[in-house]
Structures are given as C-alpha cells and as structure tokens.
Design an enzyme around this catalytic site. Structure first.
Site, mmCIF file in Angstrom:
data_model
loop_
_atom_site.group_PDB
_atom_site.id
_atom_site.type_symbol
_atom_site.label_atom_id
_atom_site.label_comp_id
_atom_site.label_asym_id
_atom_site.label_seq_id
_atom_site.Cartn_x
_atom_site.Cartn_y
_atom_site.Cartn_z
ATOM 1 N N GLU A 1 13.274 -64.283 -39.599
ATOM 2 C CA GLU A 1 12.357 -63.632 -38.645
ATOM 3 C C GLU A 1 12.228 -62.157 -38.979
ATOM 4 O O GLU A 1 11.136 -61.592 -38.934
ATOM 5 C CB GLU A 1 12.884 -63.810 -37.219
ATOM 6 C CG GLU A 1 11.853 -63.467 -36.132
ATOM 7 C CD GLU A 1 11.730 -61.984 -35.834
ATOM 8 O OE1 GLU A 1 10.687 -61.568 -35.321
ATOM 9 O OE2 GLU A 1 12.671 -61.220 -36.134
ATOM 10 N N ASP B 1 19.097 -64.586 -38.219
ATOM 11 C CA ASP B 1 19.190 -63.469 -39.169
ATOM 12 C C ASP B 1 19.156 -62.147 -38.414
ATOM 13 O O ASP B 1 18.725 -62.079 -37.259
ATOM 14 C CB ASP B 1 18.065 -63.524 -40.214
ATOM 15 C CG ASP B 1 16.672 -63.323 -39.616
ATOM 16 O OD1 ASP B 1 16.399 -63.848 -38.523
ATOM 17 O OD2 ASP B 1 15.848 -62.630 -40.263
HETATM 18 N N1 BES Z 1 13.023 -59.552 -31.323
HETATM 19 C C1 BES Z 1 12.214 -58.707 -32.110
HETATM 20 C C2 BES Z 1 10.813 -58.525 -31.581
HETATM 21 C C3 BES Z 1 10.682 -57.894 -30.231
HETATM 22 C C4 BES Z 1 11.497 -56.853 -29.838
HETATM 23 C C5 BES Z 1 9.706 -58.341 -29.380
HETATM 24 C C6 BES Z 1 11.346 -56.304 -28.580
HETATM 25 C C7 BES Z 1 9.546 -57.777 -28.142
HETATM 26 C C8 BES Z 1 10.375 -56.746 -27.745
HETATM 27 C C9 BES Z 1 12.136 -59.277 -33.519
HETATM 28 O O1 BES Z 1 13.386 -59.692 -34.014
HETATM 29 C C10 BES Z 1 11.672 -58.237 -34.470
HETATM 30 O O2 BES Z 1 12.324 -57.232 -34.608
HETATM 31 N N2 BES Z 1 10.610 -58.515 -35.167
HETATM 32 C C11 BES Z 1 10.146 -57.710 -36.223
HETATM 33 C C12 BES Z 1 9.180 -58.601 -36.925
HETATM 34 C C13 BES Z 1 8.666 -58.168 -38.214
HETATM 35 C C14 BES Z 1 9.706 -57.853 -39.220
HETATM 36 C C15 BES Z 1 7.698 -59.186 -38.735
HETATM 37 C C16 BES Z 1 9.479 -56.466 -35.704
HETATM 38 O O3 BES Z 1 8.902 -56.478 -34.614
HETATM 39 O O4 BES Z 1 9.558 -55.436 -36.384
HETATM 40 MN MN MN Z 2 14.393 -60.816 -32.660
HETATM 41 MN MN MN Z 3 14.424 -57.834 -34.738
#
Ligand code: BES
Ligand code: MN
Ligand code: MN
Length: 467
Positions: free
Chosen positions: A165, A99
């Site tokens: 996610e 997603d």
């Molecule tokens: N891949 C990211 C998380 C991430 C980005 C980890 C850069 C480390 C470095 C993930 O897809 C993301 O964006 N997660 C969301 C999660 C939330 C909606 C629960 C976030 O971090 O905002």
């Molecule tokens: Mn991600």
């Molecule tokens: Mn993300």
C-alpha cells in the site's frame, strides 16, 4: 447473532486485551518496509505472520497470493482468507495493509521504531497505527466473534491484506482487475484512516488520489569541476529549482495549465458539515504542523485545502554532493521526487499528461528532462446512504456513546477507488487513528484505548450486519 453472543464477543475482547497487544508487538517487530528492496524478506515474514494468525483463529482458504510479475517485479504478497458459511447473510471484505513506511529520521525516535514500547496509554512503533495495529483490530474482532459463536461468524467474511500500500498498491490493483470474483462482497471494511478528534467516532467518506513522479534533469556528460566549467556548463539542480518554482505560485495555486479543470466542488451539505466540525486552525498550526504559519490557496479553509483541493509537493532531490563539508562539483544529473494529490473528478492519467507536457515546456536551456510516473491512484468519495454506513455508525454509537462524524481524508488508499469502481463494492472506512499519531513520521503511535474501541466497534458492526 443474539445480543448475548455479541456481549460474549465483547467480553472476549476485554479479557484478551493484553494478549492482543503482545501479538501486535510481535508483528510490529518485523520491519516490513515495502519500498526498500533489502527488506523484501521481512515483508514476506510479516505476510506469513498475518496468514498464520488467520489460520489459527479459524479462517479458511488462507494463502499468500504472489503479485510479482514481469510487469511488476519485486511485488510483495497479498494475504487472503475467507469464511463463507453464513448462508443468506451479507459478505464483508476486510482490507488492511501489513507494509510500513521507512522509519527515518532514526535519531528523532524516543524508542526504536521496530522495538514497540508502551508509554502513557500508547504503543509506539513504525506501523502501530498505519496500518498493522488497525489491521490487527480486524483479525482480533474476527477471533472474538469466532470464539463467541462456537467457530461461526455472523456474516461471510473475506480478508485481503496487502504488502505494498505504501508504494502504490499495484499488486492488489492487478489482482482486483484480474480476479475480482475472488473478492466478491457486499461491502468492504477499511480501517486505515483517522478519527477527527479524540473521543469522536469518525467515518472517512473520501480520499484524495495521487500521482507520484520523478523529474530527472541531465546536463553535462559527467560530473565537472565547478571552477573549470562553472559559467559554461548547465547545472541540473538549478534547472530543477527553476522548474519546481514554476509549478506553484507563492499562494500555493498550481500553475499547470488546466490542472483544476475537473475539480469538483464539495456539495453545500458537505461544506456546511465541515464548518460544524470542532476545528481550531491555530491549535492545528501550533500542535500538528508546528510551523510559523500555514500555507495554501486563499479562499479555502484548511479542511477544504487538505480534503477537497489538489496539491503538489516535493519530497526529495537526490543527487549531487550531500556529504559533510564542501565539494565543488557540477553534477551531471539531478532528480526531484514530486507528487500531486488529486480530488474528484480528476484522473491520474489526465493530471500526469498535463503535468508532463507543462514541465517539458519549461525545460531550462542546456538541460534534458525526463518526467516519469512512479505510481498513481484515483480519488474517491464513497456513498454514505446505505445500510452498511448505518450499521457502522450504530456500532460506534454503542462503543463511544456519541454520534459519528463524516470526514474526508487528505491521504490516499489507492485500492479503495478500485473496490468502488471495479468491484462495485461500497466501502466503509472506519479508522481509529488520531491526528497526532505521527503516521509516516518519527514516534508513530496507536492510542491503545482506540485499539480496543476499534476491535469492539468492528465486532458490533459485523454482528449487526448479520442480525
Ligand atoms: N493510511 C494512509 C492513508 C491515509 C492517512 C488516509 C490518513 C486518510 C488519512 C496510507 O497508508 C498512506 O499513507 N497512503 C499513501 C499512499 C500512497 C503511497 C499511494 C499516502 O497517502 O501517501
Ligand atoms: Mn495506511
Ligand atoms: Mn501510510
């Protein structure tokens, strides 16, 4: 696996690079935006696309796992696959998400978000690096190993790819809680994080957790003429502004009582290692952030503030009149979307309880506030003293010719905490994004050299685990 067959798998990757990119483009054309209900069909199409490819490369038991339940309606499917015939070898759980975030603001994209385009060694599209491109590295590494091994993998592999996610990952969390045995593995491999700098192989060893909330403010029974009632009727936007202004002080310190109680200081070794990383604060401000100055708690470096300190942000305030021109209205209700990033040893439940009771305690006169939790995830720091981490750094040394750095990430991947805590599965976060890849922003990209190096690193990692 013999050295020869590792070379054969790497050779296969090199010969098929162009095809891999074309396939990725086809996946990127599917607007699988998990948060928008009108895209639910696209989200499912992306799941089916991934499942079809897993079948095609020789994975077994490929299926979509529905996550929609009464408690969690509208959940998007998981994609599961396995290949478990490497007797006596470890089992690796490959995780990714198909997603993506919404693409807006659309007019800032140089090419359309769902029309992938190659420009100067990058592929531009929503999801290019987060996480379709990185998830595709796993699939292509498995394909190469299968091809070089005559239909066999050097290790046992389970694949789990989620479709929510970006909206909190509740479906996969429930699956892990209820059917954890189906994901039993010795180690989880996650490619959804960044490299610290170009050319610098990186393992991410910690993620922040989060609570994502909404505050709804209600004043009058219905929208009112601001001339007739202004001076007597409460204004929910002004009320939310008052509340928000009391959540943080001007320095960025969060004012919720007890919020920092369980914040664990990084170890001296970690702090020392972070100081040694090649980081230029002024360059970061200028090129990555682009603001006139940086903000945040005094006494902490940028890396500490973004990796090891909790933060609070406001994402949007829907409601009222936002059209062109002017409308003189006192809106009956207003909303604020507020999230907090959490660090070890904070828990989402405790953080939310403290936040909610503080917000309720500062409720402005004439206003009724409702504080809601939208989703949450635990912070995590993973263990680094194990053979899996050594296999990962060894694999990346072969590919990049240099030693791996260990960093934390400021973002959140809610399921990683569950892998560690629920499944007791150590996790290797081997990501190949770059700091300027624009995840969640216009012009998201994936540097193609890192796409290829990522596939090779994963090939070598899996091969060395099976050696
Ligand atoms: N891949 C990211 C998380 C991430 C980005 C980890 C850069 C480390 C470095 C993930 O897809 C993301 O964006 N997660 C969301 C999660 C939330 C909606 C629960 C976030 O971090 O905002
Ligand atoms: Mn991600
Ligand atoms: Mn993300």
């Amino acid at each position: 696996m013999t050295a020869n067959s590792v070379d054969a798998a790497v050779g296969f990757v090199r010969e098929n690079r162009a095809r891999f990119v074309e396939e990725l483009k086809a996946l990127l054309r599917i607007p699988s935006i998990s948060t928008l209900p009108e895209h639910a069909g696209d989200v499912r199409r992306a799941a089916e696309f991934v499942a079809a490819e897993l079948r095609c490369i020789g994975m077994e038991n490929v299926r979509l796992v529905e996550t929609s339940t009464a408690k969690h309606p509208g959940g998007h499917p998981l994609v599961y696959a396995d290949w478990l015939h490497a007797a006596g070898k470890p089992t690796v759980l490959c995780y990714g998400h198909y997603d993506v975030q919404p693409p807006d603001p659309l007019d800032e994209w140089k090419s359309l978000p769902f029309e992938p385009e190659e420009r100067d060694g990058n592929i531009y599209a929503r999801g290019a690096v987060d996480d379709k491109g990185q998830m595709w590295m796993h699939v292509k590494a498995l394909e190469a190993l299968m091809a070089a091994g005559g239909g066999k993998l050097p290790v046992n592999v389970r694949v789990i790819v989620e479709g929510e996610e970006e909206v909190g990952g509740e479906g996969i969390a429930a699956f892990v809680r209820e059917h954890g045995d189906q994901l039993k593995a010795d180690v989880a491999l996650v490619s959804d994080t960044e490299m610290f700098a170009p050319e610098l192989p990186t393992l991410c060893v910690g993620l922040r957790g989060m609570i994502y909330t909404e505050i709804e403010a209600r004043g009058a029974r219905t929208d009112l003429h601001s001339g007739m009632y202004g001076g007597a009727a409460p204004n929910p936007f002004v009320a939310l502004a008052e509340v928000i202004a009391k959540l943080k002080d001007a320095d960025g310190t969060i004012l919720i009582p007890g919020f920092y109680d369980n914040v664990k200081k990084p170890t001296d070794a970690e702090l020392k290692a972070w100081k040694a990383l090649p980081f230029d604060e002024e360059h970061y401000r200028e090129t990555e952030v682009g603001s006139v100055s940086l903000t945040g708690e005094p006494g902490y470096s940028v890396l500490e503030r973004t990796w090891a300190r909790p933060t609070l942000d406001v994402h949007g305030m829907p409601g009222g009149f936002t059209g062109a021109g002017a409308k003189t209205v006192i809106p009956a209700r207003a909303l604020a979307k507020v999230s907090m990033r959490l660090v070890p040893d904070m828990t989402p439940a405790e953080a939310f309880a403290k936040y909610k009771s503080y917000v309720e305690s500062i409720c402005p006169k004439g206003i009724v506030l409702e504080v809601r939790l939208i989703h949450s995830g635990d912070p995590i720091v993973v263990s680094t003293d194990n053979a899996y981490v050594r296999a990962a750094t060894g694999a990346m040394r072969e590919v990049f010719g240099t030693e791996t750095v260990f960093v934390r990430g400021g973002g959140s991947i809610p399921i990683v905490g569950d892998f560690e805590r629920e499944l007791k599965t150590p996790t290797v976060m081997m990501g190949f994004g770059l700091p300027d890849d624009n995840l969640h922003a216009p012009n998201e990209k994936f540097h193609l050299a890192n796409f290829y190096r990522g596939i090779e690193s994963i090939v070598r990692f899996l091969a060395s685990m099976g050696a």
